[in-house]
Structures are given as structure tokens and as C-alpha cells.
Design a protein around this motif. Structure first.
Motif, mmCIF file in Angstrom:
data_model
loop_
_atom_site.group_PDB
_atom_site.id
_atom_site.type_symbol
_atom_site.label_atom_id
_atom_site.label_comp_id
_atom_site.label_asym_id
_atom_site.label_seq_id
_atom_site.Cartn_x
_atom_site.Cartn_y
_atom_site.Cartn_z
ATOM 1 N N HIS A 154 0.826 -1.208 0.000
ATOM 2 C CA HIS A 154 0.000 0.000 0.000
ATOM 3 C C HIS A 154 0.861 1.258 0.000
ATOM 4 O O HIS A 154 0.547 2.248 0.680
ATOM 5 N N GLU A 183 -6.524 4.265 -7.653
ATOM 6 C CA GLU A 183 -6.811 3.189 -8.589
ATOM 7 C C GLU A 183 -5.509 2.709 -9.232
ATOM 8 O O GLU A 183 -4.677 3.525 -9.634
ATOM 9 N N ASP A 208 -2.287 -5.327 -6.250
ATOM 10 C CA ASP A 208 -2.980 -5.413 -4.965
ATOM 11 C C ASP A 208 -2.038 -5.214 -3.783
ATOM 12 O O ASP A 208 -2.486 -4.960 -2.665
ATOM 13 N N TYR A 233 -1.008 -0.861 -4.304
ATOM 14 C CA TYR A 233 -2.059 0.156 -4.184
ATOM 15 C C TYR A 233 -2.996 -0.133 -3.013
ATOM 16 O O TYR A 233 -3.346 -1.280 -2.740
ATOM 17 N N LYS A 234 -3.415 0.950 -2.388
ATOM 18 C CA LYS A 234 -4.487 0.894 -1.399
ATOM 19 C C LYS A 234 -5.632 1.753 -1.932
ATOM 20 O O LYS A 234 -5.460 2.946 -2.178
ATOM 21 N N ARG A 235 -6.772 1.120 -2.122
ATOM 22 C CA ARG A 235 -7.926 1.876 -2.627
ATOM 23 C C ARG A 235 -8.500 2.729 -1.494
ATOM 24 O O ARG A 235 -8.756 2.215 -0.394
#
Length: 496
Positions: free
Chosen positions: A395, A400, A465, A468-470
């Protein structure tokens, strides 16, 4: 498939050659890089001997003491060159001086070939004749075979072999012969060293330490251009990647110049990390880069990845925690005229990744499209710790995910003592990342560090995944910032 098999055979052959004879290896490495693309998709064993070794002693099975120094040197700790003198009896042919060249050419397989010793000497009793010294290994019984006798008959030379008393001095003996004669029988002899400019770097074992100054002097005597010999006295410090050393012989000058892959570097060997055995690996990674790519070098040292990448017209962000490495990095960038292409940092590795790297990726990745050719590479060359700190990428970015083709590629180095080092380093990386890398990573064997200890490079694109941290819609922005700050402060720092 044929190309891969051909490359593999070349690699297998070159792995066991010395650096001096390994002329085809760069071509093979380039072909591998072209065939494999930017991220190699297979396990490739890449080893190169950039290690300087002393020539091996030729064993004389008929008279094993023929080329050994005087036995009285055993146990010597202070070098006395005069004590190495001895006289040995060798076979020789008496020939007229006018036909010496013809005899040498006709008997080239039997003539003495030992470097530093004359093959032709004067006859003190006949100024018109010369003695041609023969190889005692080839003429063990002081008599020529039938083929040699026939050759001499055609040249009108009497085939009788004389016994010539040959004086050997310290200058005539090889370094390994000298050290084998001095150290206690049955003990290992130092057979190689790393050369860093004018410095020879040794890693002596405990039983060799009483002879360390003699060993240093012998290596300096027998290797032109070496003016300083040092021995490592402690293990490499994981923080700054340097080690304490003792000067064994020569001048106490540890500021030196080296050349690697046609690029010059200057450094203080006592304050920064430099390993000439990594030149092939430096070149391999740089060849994966294309003009316009971006390189983030987390543990840059004095610039062996960063500077050639900049010369390849890549944008480079280079960092090192060691202030001396940072100083020499800046110096070498100016030396190679790439100071405008390299942004240098003197930071902790985690801070560098969470600061300049995150900032640049956050700015650049959203603008890239799948067909965009810019690639991002992150090099983590701290094999003692880097694999365990891959969790820094969890993260790292918020938002996005970008196109899968644009995800940054990590080249992470590590040590392994496992029976299957490639699987070991992959599993450890997966534990740090919290995801599987099966089918989406490659492992290269860089070099053997010690018995049952390998150095490897694991290359992979960071999974989206993981990277990135949504953002959660109901989370307030200040709270997110406070959460990130809390996480940063609670995690261990990655030294460079």
C-alpha cells in the motif's frame, strides 16, 4: 529454444574461466537480455570470476621439490628474499649459437617454458656454444626420446643431454610457491584476492594471520600495479556496508580509481562499499533499461547502477544512507558528466521509498497508458536485509491501480544458504509482500559468496494489490494521513 540452449552452453563454459579469458560473456549476457525482455522469465545462473588468482604451481611428479624455494624459509614471518635462493639440476643441450633458433623451434615441446627463466644460457667454456635448457618434466631421465633425437640428427646436434646447475632466486618463484613454502605444511595458502585499483584486498583465515605481512609483501611483489595490500578485519557492517581493514604492505593510501564496464569511479575503499566481483551483475541490470526509463537505486553506493543508467539516458534517483558513499556518488556523477541526470539522496532506505519514490510514482503512473514505453525499475542491492524489507511496498500508493504493464519492477538482492536458494529467496519475498509471486518473478544466481552461501537477485513487477491501497469513501483525508504516519513510525527502518 535453440538460442536458449546455445546461451546456456556458453554460460556453462564461461562460468569456469578467469576474468582475463572470459571474452564472450558480455555478448552472451546481451543476447540473454534481448531474448528475455526487460524482466527475465527464467532462472539463469550468472557467475563471473572477477577475482584475481595467483597462477597455479606446476606439479613435478618426478621431483616435486625442483621448483620450490629453499626449505629453510618454512615458518618465515618477515620476508627475506635472499633466503629463497637455491640451485637445481636441469637437463640441457649444448648447441652451436648459430642454430639455437632452429633447435628452439624444433624442440618447442621439450624446451623449458617457465616464465622468468632463460631458455638459452651461455657456455662458460665455449663462447661459440650455448646451453638450451630443457623442461625437466618432459625429460625426466636426462635422455631424449627417439623423435627428439631424429630432429637433432637433422640439425647435426649431438643428442647427449647435459646436467646444468640452474640458480633460482625469489624473483623466479611464483607467489603461490613462495607462500606454500613459508606456511606450515598442510595449511591452506591464499590463492586469490580482489583488486580495487592499486589495492589488493584479502580475506585471510586465522591460521594465516601470523604471516599476514609477508603474504601482503609477496602479493605486492608478484602483481605489477599493486601498491597497497589490505586484509579485512571484521564483517561488513549492514548499516554502511563497509568494514575495518589492516594495511599489510605498501602505502597507506586507500583512495583509489577503478574502471568497470568502461566507466571510471573514484572512492575511498576504507569508507565505502565496492566489490569488483559484481561488475557483471551491474552490467546485466543496466542492459535491461531503455532510454527514458526511470531507475530508483535504493542503496546506490558510489553509483555502479546509477551512473551507467544515466549514461544510457535514463532518469535516475539514487540514494545511500552512508554519507561517504553519498559524497563519492556526487563526485562520480560529476566525473562522468551525468550530475544533471541523477538526483542523489542521503536518506534511510525506507524514507527514500516512502518519500521521493512514492512521490514520483504517484505523479508519473496515473499519466501512463498501457502502450507507453517508460518502465520503472527499483534496485535494492542490500543482500543482507533487503528481502525482509519488501513489506515497504504494501500500500505504498493510494488510488486506482495503473495499467499492469506500467507496474514498477523490483530487483531485490539477498543471500541464501538453502539447498534451493531460488525457492528460498522467493518464499521469503512472498512473506514480506504478503502475496504469491509464482509465475511472475525470476531469480538470477549472482555469485557464490562462501561455501553453501549464494547471492541472488529476485526480479518481479510489484503486484497491483500489494502496491495500491484503494481509498475508502467514508475516510477523512486527515485521518488517512495520521494512519500513514503511525504506520511509518512503527516499522523498522531499512538502512542503505
Amino acid at each position: 529454444l535453440w538460442k536458449w540452449g546455445y546461451c546456456a552452453r556458453l554460460l556453462k563454459t564461461n562460468n569456469f574461466r578467469t576474468a582475463a579469458s572470459n571474452t564472450s560473456f558480455p555478448a552472451v549476457r546481451m543476447l540473454l537480455a534481448q531474448l528475455s525482455g526487460r524482466v527475465p522469465g527464467l532462472f539463469v545462473a550468472v557467475k563471473k570470476n572477477t577475482f584475481f588468482t595467483m597462477p597455479e604451481t606446476v606439479e613435478d611428479k618426478t621431483n616435486p621439490e625442483l621448483y620450490l624455494p629453499h626449505p629453510g624459509v618454512r615458518g618465515m614471518t618477515v620476508l627475506n628474499r635472499e633466503a629463497f635462493k637455491r640451485t637445481v639440476v636441469v637437463p640441457a643441450l649444448k648447441v652451436k649459437k648459430e642454430i639455437v633458433s632452429s633447435v628452439l623451434k624444433s624442440l618447442k615441446q621439450s624446451v623449458l617454458q617457465r616464465p622468468g627463466l632463460k631458455r638459452v644460457v651461455e657456455d662458460p667454456e665455449d663462447e661459440d656454444s650455448r646451453f638450451v635448457i630443457l623442461d625437466p618434466h618432459k625429460i625426466p631421465e636426462f635422455s631424449l626420446g627417439e623423435p627428439e633425437q631424429q630432429v637433432l640428427k637433422q640439425l647435426s646436434v649431438h643428442p647427449e643431454v647435459s646436467r646444468y646447475h640452474l640458480e633460482l632466486t625469489y624473483e623466479n618463484f611464483k607467489a603461490e610457491e613462495i607462500l606454500r613454502a613459508v606456511l606450515p605444511e598442510g595449511q591452506d595458502v591464499t590463492s586469490g584476492f580482489s583488486r580495487v585499483g592499486h589495492i589488493a584486498h584479502l580475506n585471510l583465515r586465522d591460521h594465516q594471520l601470523p604471516y599476514r605481512h609477508l603474504i601482503g609483501q609477496v602479493i605486492m611483489d608478484k602483481n605489477p600495479g599493486i601498491t597497497c595490500v589490505v586484509n579485512k578485519t571484521n564483517i561488513i557492517d549492514s548499516t554502511y556496508r563497509n568494514f575495518e581493514m589492516e594495511v599489510l604492505a605498501g602505502e597507506n593510501n586507500l583512495v583509489t580509481k577503478v574502471k568497470e564496464n568502461n566507466i571510471a569511479y573514484e572512492l575511498d575503499f576504507s569508507k565505502v562499499y565496492w566489490n569488483p566481483r559484481l561488475s557483471t551483475e551491474h552490467g546485466r541490470i543496466v542492459e535491461l533499461l531503455q532510454p527514458g526509463d526511470v531507475l530508483f537505486d535504493v542503496c546506490a553506493g558510489i553509483g555502479p547502477f546509477a551512473i551507467p543508467a544515466a549514461r544510457r539516458r535514463c532518469r535516475v534517483f539514487a540514494n545511500d544512507l552512508n554519507p561517504d558513499s553519498y559524497t563519492w556518488l556526487l563526485h562520480n556523477c560529476k566525473l562522468n558528466k551525468v550530475e544533471t541526470k541523477v538526483k542523489a539522496f542521503n536518506m534511510d532506505g525506507r524514507d527514500f521509498l516512502r518519500g521521493p519514490v512514492r512521490e514520483e510514482l504517484s505523479k508519473e503512473l496515473p499519466l501512463l497508458e498501457e502502450e507507453h514505453k517508460t518502465a520503472f525499475h527499483i534496485v535494492m542491492n542490500l543482500p543482507a536485509l533487503a528481502v525482509e524489507f519488501l513489506d515497504v511496498f504494501r500500500h505504498l500508493l493510494v488510488g486506482e491501480p495503473c495499467s499492469p504493464a506500467c507496474l514498477p519492477t523490483v530487483h531485490c538482492y539477498g543471500f541464501s544458504k538453502h539447498s534451493n536458494p531460488a525457492r528460498d529467496i522467493q518464499e521469503r519475498a512472498e512473506a514480506s509482500l504478503g502475496t504469491s509471486l509464482a509465475g511472475r518473478c525470476s531469480t538470477v544466481l549472482v555469485r557464490n559468496v562462501a561455501p553453501n552461501k549464494e547471492m541472488l537477485c529476485l526480479s518481479f513487477q510489484i503486484p497491483a494489490d500489494v502496491l495500491y491501497k484503494r481509498p475508502c469513501p467514508d475516510e477523512a483525508k486527515p485521518a488517512s494521513k495520521r494512519l500513514c504516519t503511525s504506520q511509518d513510525s512503527s516499522e523498522e527502518k531499512l538502512p542503505s
